[in-house]
Design an enzyme around this catalytic site. Structure first.
Site, PDB file in Angstrom:
ATOM      1  N   ASP A 118       3.223  -8.421   8.963  1.00  0.00           N
ATOM      2  CA  ASP A 118       4.185  -9.200   8.173  1.00  0.00           C
ATOM      3  C   ASP A 118       5.503  -8.462   7.993  1.00  0.00           C
ATOM      4  O   ASP A 118       6.553  -9.085   7.798  1.00  0.00           O
ATOM      5  CB  ASP A 118       3.603  -9.528   6.789  1.00  0.00           C
ATOM      6  CG  ASP A 118       2.770 -10.803   6.809  1.00  0.00           C
ATOM      7  OD1 ASP A 118       3.053 -11.671   7.631  1.00  0.00           O
ATOM      8  OD2 ASP A 118       1.831 -10.906   5.997  1.00  0.00           O
ATOM      9  N   GLU A 169       5.959  -9.561  -2.766  1.00  0.00           N
ATOM     10  CA  GLU A 169       5.649  -8.219  -2.282  1.00  0.00           C
ATOM     11  C   GLU A 169       6.593  -7.134  -2.774  1.00  0.00           C
ATOM     12  O   GLU A 169       6.362  -5.945  -2.534  1.00  0.00           O
ATOM     13  CB  GLU A 169       5.591  -8.186  -0.744  1.00  0.00           C
ATOM     14  CG  GLU A 169       6.931  -8.326  -0.046  1.00  0.00           C
ATOM     15  CD  GLU A 169       7.348  -9.760   0.206  1.00  0.00           C
ATOM     16  OE1 GLU A 169       8.313  -9.968   0.949  1.00  0.00           O
ATOM     17  OE2 GLU A 169       6.697 -10.681  -0.352  1.00  0.00           O
ATOM     18  N   HIS A 182       8.621 -11.322   2.982  1.00  0.00           N
ATOM     19  CA  HIS A 182       8.601 -10.347   4.082  1.00  0.00           C
ATOM     20  C   HIS A 182       9.877 -10.470   4.927  1.00  0.00           C
ATOM     21  O   HIS A 182       9.836 -10.695   6.135  1.00  0.00           O
ATOM     22  CB  HIS A 182       7.354 -10.527   4.953  1.00  0.00           C
ATOM     23  CG  HIS A 182       6.061 -10.383   4.212  1.00  0.00           C
ATOM     24  ND1 HIS A 182       5.630  -9.164   3.724  1.00  0.00           N
ATOM     25  CD2 HIS A 182       5.122 -11.290   3.859  1.00  0.00           C
ATOM     26  CE1 HIS A 182       4.467  -9.324   3.107  1.00  0.00           C
ATOM     27  NE2 HIS A 182       4.151 -10.604   3.168  1.00  0.00           N
TER      28      HIS A 182
END
Length: 372
Positions: A270, A118, A96
């Site tokens: 986040d 992610e 993040h």
């Protein structure tokens, strides 16, 4: 390859990057695994479980950072951990980075090869390593919001599902992706009156058809959001731009439109948060109030249910770890462009364009390193 897993040190973070079953698979592929003492205890895994699976248990994280070819974690490395990373070492975890310049610069300075769960993609453009935690966070959001709605916790004192003769609470969910969909399922299951907003008509049509109008769907225009927040007792922010900072959907001035004691649950925290007044909180001190509105912005929500979260994450990340360990990161990324999308920092360079744009840093196409 020697793969190391330290114990997470973020506030109330009980998840662990590697499970005993993952150790068994990695060892079967001729890798070695080091686990920090009691790293898995919060998720329900003992040192004995890891040792039986074939891992070496080490007392301190220093040995893991010093010797491992690849470090596998759950949360972004904390400042004390970044200083232990070595040039050329592979880091595989959630990062993040977009709203976190300090971490980005730290990883660049250490010249590590850092992959972010992610931003790894699949053939459909989805985010397979983010999805498990998005599902958990989405299902937790109404539960945490319902807790915050209790008067003793600062909320308006409304019961989410109401009772016969008393109307249920109104829940607004902005974002119809994995988080938003899971939140809508749970909130409506708890008896709340749910409205889910998204800016994709096709997504709204799909959700409406799949869930047989179990909740109301609405287009996320500025005017529609403005009207909806005035009627809401709980607002769940569930928007995501892969790798980038979250857009701000509700401004500070708009808090005056929201009923006092209502709750904002920011699942995008986040990535910087999707409400202007959002700031990251911890499980120790999860909420704060701005202009009479309760904010729940815990940055590691799935850490509250570490057994479920760790198991869900392990199922998704294991094939990628095996691939990296077997072929090395360059060969693995040459074969799999979706894994390459997960590379955020390498050898002092930012290799994710969304991160570079968010922080005004130079971007270097990761294909440069592969000579593709």
């Amino acid at each position: 390859m020697l793969i190391g897993c330290p114990k997470e040190i973020k506030n109330h973070e009980y998840r662990v990057g590697i499970t005993p079953s993952m150790v068994s698979e990695l060892v079967a592929c001729n890798n070695s695994v080091m686990i920090e003492h009691n790293a898995g205890l919060g998720s329900g895994f003992t040192n004995s479980d890891y040792a039986t699976a074939g891992a070496k248990i080490v007392r301190e994280s220093n040995e893991i950072f010093m010797k491992s070819d690849m470090v596998v974690k759950v949360k972004e490395p904390q400042k004390a951990e970044i200083s232990k990373l070595r040039p050329g070492q592979i880091l595989f975890t959630y990062l993040h980075l977009a709203p976190d310049e300090e971490q980005t610069v730290g990883l660049m300075d250490r010249k590590v090869t850092a992959f972010a769960y992610e931003t790894v993609t699949d053939r459909t453009g989805a985010l397979p390593l983010l999805a498990p935690m998005s599902e958990v966070a989405g299902r937790l959001a109404p539960q945490m919001g319902a807790w915050a709605l209790q008067k003793a916790n600062g909320g308006s004192g409304k019961l989410l599902g109401g009772v016969p003769g008393v109307s249920p609470a109104n829940v607004l969910i902005i974002g119809g992706g994995v988080v938003g969909t899971q939140a809508a399922i749970i909130a409506s299951g708890m008896g709340a009156k749910v409205t889910l907003m998204d800016n994709s008509i096709n997504r709204l049509k799909y959700l409406d058809q799949i869930f047989f109008s179990k909740f109301v769907t609405s287009f996320a225009s500025t005017e529609n959001i403005k009207r909806a927040i005035a009627e809401s007792d709980m607002i769940i922010g569930a928007v995501l731009i892969p790798g980038a900072e979250a857009p701000k959907l509700i401004s500070k001035s708009q808090l005056s439109l929201i009923k006092p004691g209502s709750v904002l649950v920011d699942v995008a925290i986040d990535q910087g948060g999707c409400f202007e007044t959002s700031k990251a909180t911890t499980h120790d001190n999860p909420t704060y109030e701005v202009d009479g509105i309760v904010h729940y912005c815990v940055a590691n929500m799935p850490g509250a249910v570490p057994n479920t979260s760790t198991l869900a994450l392990s199922h998704a990340i294991t094939p990628f770890i095996i691939r990296l360990a077997k072929a090395g990161w360059k060969s693995a990324c040459s074969i799999d462009p979706h894994l390459l999308n997960g590379l955020n920092v390498h050898d002092g360079n930012v290799t994710n364009i969304a991160v570079s744009q968010a922080q005004n840093l130079d971007y270097l196409d990761p294909k440069t390193f592969l000579k593709l």
